[in-house]
Design an enzyme around this catalytic site. Structure first.
Site, PDB file in Angstrom:
ATOM      1  CE  LYS A 684      -2.984   3.269   0.929  1.00  0.00           C
ATOM      2  NZ  LYS A 684      -1.839   4.311   0.048  1.00  0.00           N
ATOM      3  CD  GLU A 767      11.774   5.556  10.635  1.00  0.00           C
ATOM      4  OE1 GLU A 767      11.378   6.179  11.349  1.00  0.00           O
ATOM      5  OE2 GLU A 767      12.221   5.691   9.468  1.00  0.00           O
ATOM      6  CB  CYS A 801      12.001   9.878   9.474  1.00  0.00           C
ATOM      7  SG  CYS A 801      12.439   8.743   8.361  1.00  0.00           S
ATOM      8  CD  GLU A 899       8.536  13.817  12.083  1.00  0.00           C
ATOM      9  OE1 GLU A 899       7.283  13.181  12.419  1.00  0.00           O
ATOM     10  OE2 GLU A 899       9.445  13.273  11.522  1.00  0.00           O
TER      11      GLU A 899
END
Ligand SMILES: Cc1cc2nc3c(=O)[nH]c(=O)nc-3n(C[C@H](O)[C@H](O)[C@H](O)COP(=O)(O)OP(=O)(O)OC[C@H]3O[C@@H](n4cnc5c(N)ncnc54)[C@H](O)[C@@H]3O)c2cc1C
Length: 1015
Positions: A684, A767, A801, A899
């Protein structure tokens, strides 16, 4: 790269023999004269030579001494100085120093004199640096130049500078040269004449003021990936300097730096020298480094070009000052090493180049920059043999080195030019370390001749292999994993290939027939009526793909197909599956630029980043193939009468829910890890990068993955994602993305595992991002720290990230760091990713744009805006957000904690090192972290205390390589083992052990009784 190019020469074998005989005569005379003038034990030179000598015998001592030297000028605070001297020169190191230095240092360290000892070490180091540097101001340099002239030596001045990382710094560098070229010539005109120094070819006067400059210092983003843009910017600053030199009576010489910028430097030099206003100006020159394998080929090109120009240029032949850097850098990158790897090869290349330049002296004026008397004697002999007028040729040496040789050369009647760096001590340290490295090298002529007293016959022997000269490159290890090399965009063919791929992709998209990304189940491609468009984030008008939206029914069918394919794929065996992955890697290599170009348009990834993404995808295939074979080896433990076999089984159908920021690499990594361990996969992909996912799907099927074992479900994550996670037949979910979604998946998977009828406990590997910090210590090399922070914070627009979103700066260097950081950020080029000069492209879509803008608004309200890059008219076409930096950020506020995933950087001031660590660790995340420091004890503390899965010392914090830096974090940054590491595949398998009792009525089969692990 051409090693074997032989330039045409008129010299016969008899000529060469005659030349060699003269080389010996000239060389012996120069050597005798130089040895007579050699420093005695009381001179500073003697101690400098000795220090180099001690270091040569002891690699660790050398590293420590040179590192200490490097950070010395930063240490004007006595406590910091004392700490550094103690850390670098610890007891172990001091014990290895020769007496009387050892005794002196030991006595001083142990008592009240300790601070004085540290200060003495600093004073001695700075004195060393000053030996090689002709003053800090232009006035001091001019005085030093005049002193050289009084000794019948010419000079060239070189302004030492910090690495230029902003337009403002490039302007300042150019302005300093402009001032020098305007103010010094009128003074020099009044100096008394000296015919040895002043008379040039044909007796015409040479300019008395000669400057050497580095082109990289004339542009804040000097980069060979964008030759056109870089050339234009450099020329805009270079032209006024050439005009000033031409009009005031100066000469300009362009230095040569690393191999990565060599072609670019030559191109810019040729461009300006060919411009109408400079075409007949002879007082310009360029450097050729003979340690490069390409040196002689470059000279031949230069001669052909000078013929077209019609006016000669000076060519300074050197061996080259960055040999260690070139060797290490190329080996680490997996690129061919551009320098010769044995010293005699460099020396021989130097002589070939010398002969060529002398023979072409009508076009290329020879200047021999060397301290090797064999090399110089050879040049003199060739010049004599060819009947060159001495005024057409010059010898050049560095300031502060080899003074006895300088005496010998001028006494022999040759013009000698001294290369004189001047400027501040901080940038001077890099220059000093280069000189120390050179002087302490095992292969240095100066060391051999003046420290080791090697016999003249050996020193003056023609360059060629000797018993001791073999220095083989480390053998290539074919058994361990090697990373796929990144593309070297300094090479023109690489740039051309990428440009062509970008143009092809653009033409396809602009043709107006967008590709539809289908749902693919069991190898059958099915387009859905419900689709959504994907546009180039740099251009709202460019449609890249139409993406089918997979339905819940599709998700069910995909899982069912995978479930059916499981036994066949499992039983195909690990060797077969590994072979499929290797085949996929090969297919990716073949389509490397096409895959990179697609990312440029689909997600706005600049060239280098896109190329690195494809290389990483290849790495994942190769690495997991090897790891799976390792994991698949049978583990047998047999004891008498009993056989035990442990093996791993695939866990079952795996759902891979991937992000868009590494559209090929992360999707490949997660998918191939599952596949190679025998698990069928439902992919996906992120909706923003569905076309790249389709390409991967095609590649994997072509490589041999059975169609049933890999389904592609494009569409919106929130639609099919939860149904995959909750599906009772999905055993493993691998996810990379935001913390909120990762935690939701974890909760959904846990709930589904506990639901009535569930037959397995789902495993989630997630993650989930970070709020990564780099600490800048108060002794950090600011050149490197700024570059590392800028690269880590703004590479791919901060949408990694691993990106740096907080920089924590120690109070003493805060203002200096922040000033340079702001300058560097303001100079970043924002633009479409398709343009090779772009450093910061668009953010991925409207949602990202709005989120990042809202953080910028917040920053403006709650912190101090340090740098804000306005993007101009391109903002109307795409999702562009200029880089922003905010200072005085509250570590506990949203800018310090959340973030952002965009080009926004928070600067936090730390009182001291403890405070810096506390801030760095003060978020819920623990993904990446870094530190720039030159203090061994602080680096050690960072190693131990920084809370992050990947900790980086003295470098950027992005760009982890498979196998070298297995990647992944803990706390709120992730669940599971590191991607690209040796434990990753274990998460996709279930261990199983079968034990058989082999005894029947007291009898066991022979040969199966050895205890212990099977070999
Ligand atoms: C006036 C002047 C200007 C200069 N400008 C530049 C410049 O623009 N750019 C630049 O890079 N350098 C420049 N240099 C520095 C110069 O490159 C070094 O000082 C020079 O390489 C030292 O060489 P040498 O002939 O004096 O000594 P040698 O001792 O004969 O040679 C040392 C050189 O050999 C090479 N070498 C060492 N080990 C090996 C090995 N195992 N295999 C192959 N080669 C090896 C290295 O290049 C080393 O520097 C300049 C030097 C002078 C004098």
């Amino acid at each position: 790269m051409n090693d074997s190019f032989v330039p045409p020469s008129r010299l016969t074998a008899a000529d060469l023999a005659a030349i060699e005989a003269r080389v010996q005569e000239i060389g012996r005379r120069l050597l005798e004269r130089a040895l007579e003038a050699q420093p005695g034990i009381v001179s500073a030179d003697y101690w400098a030579q000795q220090a180099g000598e001690w270091a040569t015998h002891d690699d660790e001592l050398k590293v420590r001494l040179f590192r200490l030297v490097d950070c010395m000028p930063m240490l004007d605070d006595p406590a910091a100085l004392d700490r550094h001297v103690r850390e670098y020169l610890d007891d172990d190191v001091v014990a290895r120093l020769p007496n009387p230095l050892r005794a002196g240092l030991q006595a001083a360290r142990s008592g009240l004199l300790a601070p004085f000892a540290a200060r003495a070490v600093r004073a001695a180091t700075l004195a060393q640096a000053r030996r090689f540097i002709a003053g800090t101001t232009p006035e001091e340099a001019a005085t030093a130049a005049l002193t050289q002239r009084r000794r019948h030596r010419a000079f060239t001045l070189d302004l030492l500078g910090e690495a230029v990382i902003s337009d403002a710094e490039a302007d300042a560098y150019a302005a300093a040269y402009a001032r020098l070229l305007a103010e010094l010539p009128p003074l020099a005109a009044r100096w008394p004449a000296d015919r040895l120094v002043d008379d040039g070819p044909g007796g015409a006067p040479l300019p008395r003021v000669n400057v050497s400059l580095k082109l990289s210092a004339l542009d804040g983003r000097f980069d060979a990936i964008d030759p056109e843009g870089t050339t234009e910017r450099v020329l805009a600053r270079l032209r006024p300097l050439w005009r000033a030199a031409r009009d005031h009576g100066g000469q300009v010489h362009v230095d040569m730096e690393s191999h990565a910028t060599k072609d670019l430097t030559l191109t810019i030099f040729k461009r300006i020298a060919m411009e109408e206003e400079f075409r007949d100006w002879p007082h310009c020159g360029i450097v050729i480094q003979c340690y490069l394998r390409e040196a002689v080929r470059d000279l031949a090109d230069l001669a052909a070009w000078a013929e077209r120009r019609g006016t000669p240029v000076w060519v300074r032949l050197v061996k080259g000052a960055y040999w260690d850097h070139e060797t290490i850098h190329a080996r680490a990158a997996g690129w061919p090493v551009p320098v010769w790897e044995r010293k005699w090869e460099t020396d021989r290349c130097y002589e070939t180049a010398t002969t060529f330049v002398m023979e072409q002296s009508r076009l290329l004026r020879p200047a021999l920059g060397s301290h090797n008397l064999r090399s110089l004697a050879h040049g003199m002999a060739v010049a004599e043999h060819l009947g060159l007028d001495r005024r057409e040729v010059e010898m050049q040496m560095l300031y502060g080195m080899a003074d006895p040789e300088k005496e010998a050369v001028t006494a022999a009647g040759w013009r000698l030019r001294v290369y004189m760096p001047y400027g501040q001590l901080v940038p001077g340290m890099a220059y000093l370390v280069r000189r120390l490295l050179e002087n302490s090298s095992n292969d240095s002529f100066l060391r051999a001749g003046f420290v080791q007293h090697v016999p003249p016959a050996t020193l003056l022997a023609p360059p060629g292999p000797t018993a001791t000269s073999a220095r083989e490159a480390p053998p290539v290890d074919h058994d361990t994993f090697q990373n796929e090399p990144l593309t070297d965009f300094a090479l023109e063919p690489a740039r051309r290939a990428m440009q062509a791929a970008v143009e092809r992709a653009r033409a396809r998209f602009d043709a107006g027939r967008p590709e539809v990304v289908p749902v693919v189940i069991g190898g059958v491609r099915e387009e859905r009526g419900t689709r959504f468009p994907r546009h180039d984030p740099a251009d709202h008008g460019r449609l890249v793909a139409q993406v089918s939206a997979a339905t819940l029914g599709d998700a069910d069918r995909a899982v069912a197909a995978c479930r059916a394919a499981l036994p066949g794929w499992r039983d195909a065996g690990v060797e077969r599956r590994a072979e499929v992955l290797r085949h996929a890697a090969t297919l990716m290599r073949l389509r490397r630029f096409e895959l990179a170009a697609l990312q440029v348009f689909e997600v706005g990834k600049p060239w280098r980043e896109a190329d690195a993404d494809v290389a990483e995808a290849i790495d994942f295939c190769e690495y997991y193939a090897r790891e799976a074979v390792r994991l698949g080896r049978p583990r047998l433990v047999d004891v008498p009468g009993e056989e035990n076999a442990s093996a791993f089984l695939p866990r079952g159908v795996t759902a891979v829910i991937a992000p868009w920021n590494f559209p090929l690499a992360i999707l490949t990594g997660m998918t191939t890890a599952a596949l190679v361990t025998g698990n069928p996969v439902v992919m996906k992909p992120a909706e923003q990068s569905s076309l790249t996912a389709l390409r991967l799907h095609e590649i994997l099927l072509e490589a041999g993955v059975p169609p049933g074992a890999l389904a592609l479900l494009p569409g919106r994550g929130e639609q099919v994602g939860p149904s995959l996670v909750e599906h009772p037949d999905v055993a493993t979910i691998v996810f990379t993305g935001s913390r909120a979604v990762g935690l939701a998946i974890n909760a959904q998977a846990a709930a589904a595992s506990a639901a009535p009828g569930a037959r397995l406990v789902k495993r989630v590997i997630a993650e989930m991002g970070g709020k990564n910090a780099i600490i800048v210590d108060d002794d950090a090399d600011l050149d490197e720290a700024v570059a590392a922070v800028v690269r880590s914070a703004f590479g791919f627009q901060g949408q990694k990230c691993s990106a740096c979103s907080r920089v924590i700066v120690l109070a003493n260097v805060h203002d200096a760091f922040v000033a340079r950081l702001a300058g560097a950020v303001r100079s970043l080029a924002v633009g479409p990713a398709a343009d090779p000069g772009t450093q910061v492209g668009p953010v991925v879509d409207r949602e990202a744009f709005e989120r990042v803008r809202s953080f910028i608004d917040l920053g403006r309200r709650t912190a101090r805006e340090l740098a804000a890059v306005e993007v101009g008219p391109i903002a109307d076409r795409g999702w562009f957000v200029g880089p922003h930096v905010f200072a005085d950020v509250d570590p506990a506020g949203p800018l310090g904690q959340e973030e952002i995933f965009g080009p926004v950087l928070a600067v936090l001031r730390a009182r001291d090192f403890d405070h810096a660590i506390e801030i760095a660790n003060g978020t819920a995340y623990a993904l990446t972290a870094g530190i720039c420091s030159r203090s061994p004890s602080r680096l050690e503390r960072a190693r131990r205390e920084l809370a992050a899965g990947n900790v980086y010392l003295n470098r950027g914090i992005t760009g982890a390589f498979v196998h070298r830096q297995p990647f992944g974090g803990y706390r709120m940054s992730g669940i599971g083992s590191k991607a690209g590491g040796p434990d990753y595949l274990l998460q996709f398998v279930t261990p199983r052990t079968v034990t058989e009792n082999t005894v029947r009525r007291g009898f066991a089969p022979a040969g199966k009784t050895a205890a212990g692990p099977h070999p």
